[in-house]
Design an enzyme around this catalytic site. Sequence first.
Site, PDB file in Angstrom:
ATOM      1  N   ILE A  34      42.893  30.829  36.105  1.00 43.74           N
ATOM      2  CA  ILE A  34      42.331  31.497  34.942  1.00 43.74           C
ATOM      3  C   ILE A  34      42.369  32.988  35.254  1.00 43.74           C
ATOM      4  O   ILE A  34      41.887  33.426  36.296  1.00 43.74           O
ATOM      5  CB  ILE A  34      40.898  31.007  34.633  1.00 43.74           C
ATOM      6  N   SER A  35      42.997  33.774  34.395  1.00 49.34           N
ATOM      7  CA  SER A  35      43.215  35.196  34.662  1.00 49.34           C
ATOM      8  C   SER A  35      41.895  35.952  34.762  1.00 49.34           C
ATOM      9  O   SER A  35      40.877  35.548  34.192  1.00 49.34           O
ATOM     10  CB  SER A  35      44.067  35.821  33.557  1.00 49.34           C
ATOM     11  N   GLN A  36      41.935  37.068  35.488  1.00 56.80           N
ATOM     12  CA  GLN A  36      40.738  37.891  35.586  1.00 56.80           C
ATOM     13  C   GLN A  36      40.387  38.438  34.201  1.00 56.80           C
ATOM     14  O   GLN A  36      41.274  38.730  33.387  1.00 56.80           O
ATOM     15  CB  GLN A  36      40.944  39.013  36.592  1.00 56.80           C
ATOM     16  N   ARG A  40      32.825  32.307  29.790  1.00 57.54           N
ATOM     17  CA  ARG A  40      33.868  32.040  30.785  1.00 57.54           C
ATOM     18  C   ARG A  40      33.465  30.938  31.761  1.00 57.54           C
ATOM     19  O   ARG A  40      34.327  30.225  32.292  1.00 57.54           O
ATOM     20  CB  ARG A  40      34.202  33.323  31.547  1.00 57.54           C
TER      21      ARG A  40
END
Length: 215
Positions: A61-63, A35
């Site tokens: 950017i999503s969790q 990530r």
Amino acid sequence: MPLAPPPEKMMFQLSLRRRGISDQAVLRAMDAVPRDLFVTPDLRDEAWRDTALPIACGQTISQPFVVAYMTEQLQLKPEHRVLEIGTGSGYQAAVLSRLCQQVLTLERFKTLADSARARLESLECHNVEVQLGDGFDVPAKAGLFDRILVTAAMEEVPGALIARLDLDGILIAPVGPHQATQTLVRIRNAKGGIERKELVAVRFVPALPGIAREL
């Protein structure tokens, strides 16, 4: 002897399991995708935290938990062809690429599409195609998909997008007002008709039609 993962990554992996992600293939895919390569250099120390982070063009950017949860809800198989609406950083597409045959991902911002494509190529995600495009107007030549994942909030899922599901196909999308909490919805194109189930509360940036004139 292989190096042990850093403590923050170990906690990242453990947190997904503790929060209920149980599909081993999904967990392996999340473990495999770095990530920290999908965030800006100044935020790399935050990359393994379970939180959404800002990226270019006012997007996020999503969790990681949400990425893992949505991926798990897709019930992916190796032979599946997947459409993603909203490439963003490319992180979600990288996870999907490890679980299915092919991913077509559409992004309305050229800046994001270009940078995501470069990241995915560097990770040798050869089964991902990044296109600059409008998620509300998927090209007819793209055909049908086994799975569709929308990574931005729609006030309602367009019928034209649901029509892109193959038989027994699944669509996952956040649905609701743009400036409030939304509901993650799972839509299945079953033999008896369209089935819809509400899953969990989420918060996503809005899905907008068209291709951005700038950025």
